[in-house]
Write an enzyme that holds these catalytic residues in place. Structure first.
Site, short mmCIF file in Angstrom:
data_model
loop_
_atom_site.label_atom_id
_atom_site.label_comp_id
_atom_site.label_asym_id
_atom_site.label_seq_id
_atom_site.Cartn_x
_atom_site.Cartn_y
_atom_site.Cartn_z
N ALA A 20 0.80 -1.23 0.00
CA ALA A 20 0.00 0.00 0.00
C ALA A 20 0.83 1.27 0.00
O ALA A 20 0.28 2.36 0.07
CB ALA A 20 -0.94 -0.01 1.20
N ASP A 21 2.15 1.15 -0.11
CA ASP A 21 3.00 2.35 -0.09
C ASP A 21 4.15 2.20 -1.08
O ASP A 21 5.32 2.26 -0.71
CB ASP A 21 3.53 2.56 1.34
CG ASP A 21 4.17 3.92 1.53
OD1 ASP A 21 3.88 4.85 0.74
OD2 ASP A 21 4.97 4.06 2.49
N PRO A 22 3.83 2.02 -2.37
CA PRO A 22 4.88 1.72 -3.36
C PRO A 22 5.55 2.96 -3.95
O PRO A 22 5.65 3.11 -5.15
CB PRO A 22 4.13 0.94 -4.43
CG PRO A 22 2.78 1.57 -4.42
CD PRO A 22 2.51 1.91 -2.97
#
Length: 135
Positions: A20-22
């Site tokens: 969820a944090d690429p």
């Protein structure tokens, strides 16, 4: 970049898992060309019905089909008696218009998703849990 997008989509739609944090600080290309993802503190999991609804939603967004996008979005969100479907459809049409008038190379999936969540919130959709189920 194509390899990263393919990896992320495959992981989401086949495995039901996502990072969820690429951002660029969490993605490295190793000397041998392999991709390394870091910081798995912010991940999520999608069940099969959620993945199917997400596929329908993305397909509707790409096609600019506000009615189909609205129906897919409502499948993903917890049910509520207070949803103003007509106003939600108008807001989703506006969000799709904004997405389509932007160069697709500059569109982040997070921005359209945020637009849909805001449209839902304005019109009685309970987004609690939806954001944590997807983003």
């Amino acid at each position: 970049m194509n390899t990263l997008v393919t990896l992320m989509l495959q992981t989401i739609f086949e495995e039901g898992l996502f990072h969820a944090d690429p951002h660029p600080g969490n993605v490295f290309v190793l000397p041998d060309g392999r991709i390394s993802l870091l910081d798995f503190g912010n991940t999520g999991e999608l069940d099969e019905p959620m993945r199917e609804s997400l596929i329908l939603l993305l397909d509707a967004v790409v096609k600019g089909d506000a009615r189909a996008a609205t129906e897919a979005y409502l499948e993903m969100a917890p049910a509520s008696e207070n949803v103003n479907r007509a106003a939600l459809l108008v807001d989703i049409k506006a969000a799709l218009y904004e997405i389509r008038r932007t160069n697709l190379a500059n569109v982040s999936i997070g921005n359209p998703f945020d637009s849909l969540l805001r449209a839902g919130s304005r019109n009685g959709v309970h987004n609690q849990g939806l954001g944590t189920r997807i983003a």
